[in-house]
Design a protein around this motif. Structure first.
Motif, PDB file in Angstrom:
ATOM      1  N   TRP A   3       3.500  -7.010   0.041  1.00 59.90           N
ATOM      2  CA  TRP A   3       2.623  -7.314   1.177  1.00 59.90           C
ATOM      3  C   TRP A   3       3.487  -7.189   2.428  1.00 59.90           C
ATOM      4  CZ3 TRP A   3       3.517 -10.997   4.899  1.00 59.90           C
ATOM      5  CH2 TRP A   3       2.495 -11.180   5.844  1.00 59.90           C
ATOM      6  N   GLN A   4       2.956  -6.547   3.444  1.00 57.69           N
ATOM      7  CA  GLN A   4       3.737  -6.397   4.678  1.00 57.69           C
ATOM      8  C   GLN A   4       2.849  -6.571   5.899  1.00 57.69           C
ATOM      9  OE1 GLN A   4       5.922  -2.746   5.093  1.00 57.69           O
ATOM     10  NE2 GLN A   4       6.954  -3.429   6.950  1.00 57.69           N
ATOM     11  N   ASP A   5       3.426  -7.210   6.894  1.00 59.43           N
ATOM     12  CA  ASP A   5       2.717  -7.421   8.150  1.00 59.43           C
ATOM     13  C   ASP A   5       3.770  -7.357   9.248  1.00 59.43           C
ATOM     14  OD1 ASP A   5       1.334  -8.418  10.289  1.00 59.43           O
ATOM     15  OD2 ASP A   5       1.380 -10.491   9.593  1.00 59.43           O
ATOM     16  N   LEU A  47       7.677  -9.228   5.182  1.00 63.06           N
ATOM     17  CA  LEU A  47       7.402  -8.477   3.952  1.00 63.06           C
ATOM     18  C   LEU A  47       7.752  -9.346   2.737  1.00 63.06           C
ATOM     19  CD1 LEU A  47       8.391  -4.767   3.362  1.00 63.06           C
ATOM     20  CD2 LEU A  47       8.825  -6.460   1.602  1.00 63.06           C
ATOM     21  N   VAL A  48       6.860  -9.344   1.749  1.00 57.99           N
ATOM     22  CA  VAL A  48       7.174  -9.994   0.466  1.00 57.99           C
ATOM     23  C   VAL A  48       6.941  -8.960  -0.620  1.00 57.99           C
ATOM     24  CG1 VAL A  48       6.690 -11.908  -1.112  1.00 57.99           C
ATOM     25  CG2 VAL A  48       6.193 -12.172   1.308  1.00 57.99           C
ATOM     26  N   VAL A  96      11.384 -11.782  -6.835  1.00 61.34           N
ATOM     27  CA  VAL A  96      10.660 -11.786  -5.555  1.00 61.34           C
ATOM     28  C   VAL A  96      11.668 -11.658  -4.410  1.00 61.34           C
ATOM     29  CG1 VAL A  96      10.559 -14.330  -5.626  1.00 61.34           C
ATOM     30  CG2 VAL A  96       9.073 -13.119  -4.054  1.00 61.34           C
ATOM     31  N   THR A  97      11.263 -10.874  -3.417  1.00 59.29           N
ATOM     32  CA  THR A  97      12.107 -10.638  -2.245  1.00 59.29           C
ATOM     33  C   THR A  97      11.305 -10.954  -0.995  1.00 59.29           C
ATOM     34  OG1 THR A  97      13.495  -8.933  -3.230  1.00 59.29           O
ATOM     35  CG2 THR A  97      13.121  -8.738  -0.898  1.00 59.29           C
ATOM     36  N   GLY A  98      11.931 -11.537  -0.006  1.00 62.17           N
ATOM     37  CA  GLY A  98      11.249 -11.797   1.262  1.00 62.17           C
ATOM     38  C   GLY A  98      12.072 -11.311   2.439  1.00 62.17           C
ATOM     39  N   PHE A  99      11.433 -10.645   3.365  1.00 64.78           N
ATOM     40  CA  PHE A  99      12.047 -10.269   4.653  1.00 64.78           C
ATOM     41  C   PHE A  99      11.246 -10.955   5.754  1.00 64.78           C
ATOM     42  CE2 PHE A  99      13.560  -6.809   2.083  1.00 64.78           C
ATOM     43  CZ  PHE A  99      14.775  -6.437   2.645  1.00 64.78           C
TER      44      PHE A  99
END
Ligand SMILES: Cc1cc2nc3c(=O)[nH]c(=O)nc-3n(C[C@H](O)[C@H](O)[C@H](O)COP(=O)(O)OP(=O)(O)OC[C@H]3O[C@@H](n4cnc5c(N)ncnc54)[C@H](O)[C@@H]3O)c2cc1C
Length: 422
Positions: A347-349, A353-354, A368-371
């Motif tokens: 999912w990106q906004d 981003l996840v 799981v990765t998160g930016f």
């Protein structure tokens, strides 16, 4: 019992702390870098003025004497495993009952012409920080080579002093072995926003001499030349094994150890960046060159040296970093692209981003990765460990991710997007 530890990095000092917590052994810690332990991961913040140099010491200077640990600022040049002794450069000889090699890593060099000119350097040790402070004083142009985590730290450090930076990255997308195309592009945009000239798919040929032994420019294989009064190199590291090798201890890329950190020599142990497990860990790695892992290895080794019957395995893999203002966290396994075993969804906004990965055969969450979004460590690790199904409700996303103070995450949208496996 006399425990001698070579290396006062996070692995060495954590082992020492846990030996002391659990007993009365005599402890000696030898390091040729600094007398006191320094937080390597914070070197950049001292350069940028966010921390004072004294802040890089997580312990007060009297911590060591209070805890009866002798600190020796010296270089271990030779090891005699039959005599159980370590030779130091100063001439002093230490005998041990148990020896810990926590010698860390050494930055890679690739034999480029001019790579040892003044002003060409990596960022690893305390001395690198001091040299970099000196040689970048008043300069206007620099080049950084190598698109890894240290490369971008060097770039950020130089930009904090308004130095014009050309950033040369061999790959065509930033850290494409780890990141999806969208993730690399988030980082490209960060780099761009901070006024850095990013050159992807660009390889160094040589460092040019200014005629006085100082770097003046960096020439690339495609014939371009970038002015540089400083050239930072961040092209990876390798385990520091020379002491073990000279003593006939088995090494491969690193110093070979079992899950209790035992090397091939009696009562000689190795941990942290320099150690290589003979049998891969659950996530397939044999060498962990990460701060969190070195600290955990040090803790378990300290307990083993105190007589506890333990062995090491990784908990759920974790790492974090910052690309200028963009925070990044990753848990478990999230491949750059889908492979035979793992499928991913994102999912990106904008800059948030996840991305999650699931096992193709079972549908279980693998990572799981998160930016730009903070994930809760305990939630991510528990879910991956429990191999829960990789489908999510809005409430799950609320549990996993912190809501920033002034903006709210669209939890239901994120859940829907991350659960829409085909
Ligand atoms: C600039 C930088 C930023 C980093 N940022 C991160 C991060 O954000 N997250 C992360 O997970 N990891 C990060 N890392 C990696 C992390 O710092 C290392 O994985 C970790 O510090 C390794 O700890 P260690 O104790 O195994 O080795 P080290 O910290 O390398 O310590 C080894 C010590 O042993 C000494 N030594 C070696 N040989 C001898 C000898 N023969 N005699 C005497 N002394 C000797 C060395 O001088 C050194 O002081 C970063 C690394 C660097 C360089």
């Amino acid at each position: 019992m006399h425990v001698v530890i070579i290396g006062n990095g996070i692995a060495g000092i954590t082992a020492a702390r846990f030996v002391r917590k659990n007993g009365d052994a005599r402890l000696t810690i030898v390091s040729s870098e600094t007398e006191y332990h320094v937080a390597r991961t914070a070197l950049m913040y001292a350069y940028m003025g966010d921390l004072r140099e004294s802040d890089l010491k997580p312990y007060e200077d009297d911590f060591w004497t209070k805890n009866r640990m002798e600190l020796v600022l010296d270089h271990a040049t030779d090891l005699d495993t039959a005599a159980r002794s370590v030779q130091l450069a100063s001439g002093r000889r230490l005998t041990y009952d148990r020896l810990v090699l926590a010698t860390g890593s050494r930055p890679n060099r690739f034999g480029w012409q001019g790579e040892y000119l003044d002003g060409v350097q990596g960022l690893y040790a305390w001395s690198d920080l001091k040299t970099m402070q000196r040689v970048t004083e008043g300069i206007t142009d620099a080049v950084v080579v190598g698109g890894g985590l240290i490369g971008i730290e060097l770039v950020e450090m130089l930009r904090s002093r308004s130095i014009d930076v050309h950033f040369l990255v061999r790959e065509t997308a930033y850290m494409d072995h780890l990141f999806s195309r969208d993730e690399s592009e988030l980082i490209h945009r960060q780099i761009d926003r901070h006024g850095v000239h990013l050159h992807l798919g660009c390889e160094v040929d040589r460092f040019e001499d200014d005629g006085n032994g100082r770097v003046a420019a960096v020439t690339t294989r495609d014939g371009r030349s970038f002015p540089a009064a400083f050239a930072g190199i961040g092209v990876g590291v390798h385990p520091r094994t020379e002491l073990a090798e000279a003593a006939g201890i088995e090494t491969n890329k690193g110093i070979l150890v079992d899950r209790s950190f035992r090397t091939s020599a009696p009562d000689v142990f190795a941990a942290g960046d320099c150690a290589e497990f003979r049998r891969p860990l659950v996530d397939g790695r044999t060498i962990e060159q990460l701060w969190y892992s070195a600290r955990r290895q040090g803790r378990i080794l300290g307990l083993i040296l105190s007589g506890k019957d333990l062995s090491y395995d990784t908990p759920v893999f974790y790492n974090s970093a910052k690309f200028f203002d963009l925070e990044y966290q990753t848990y478990g396994s999230v491949p750059a692209t889908d492979d035979a075993g793992l499928e991913t969804r994102a999912w990106q906004d904008g800059t948030r981003l996840v991305r999650v990965a699931r096992r193709a055969d079972t549908g279980a969450l693998a990572g799981v990765t998160g930016f730009g979004i903070r994930l809760r460590h305990d939630v991510a690790a528990t879910w991956i460990r429990a191999a829960r199904r990789a489908t999510f409700s809005g409430q799950d996303v609320r549990e996993l991710a912190f809501d920033p103070e002034f903006t709210s995450l669209p939890h239901n949208d994120i859940a829907r997007e991350l659960s829409a496996w085909t």
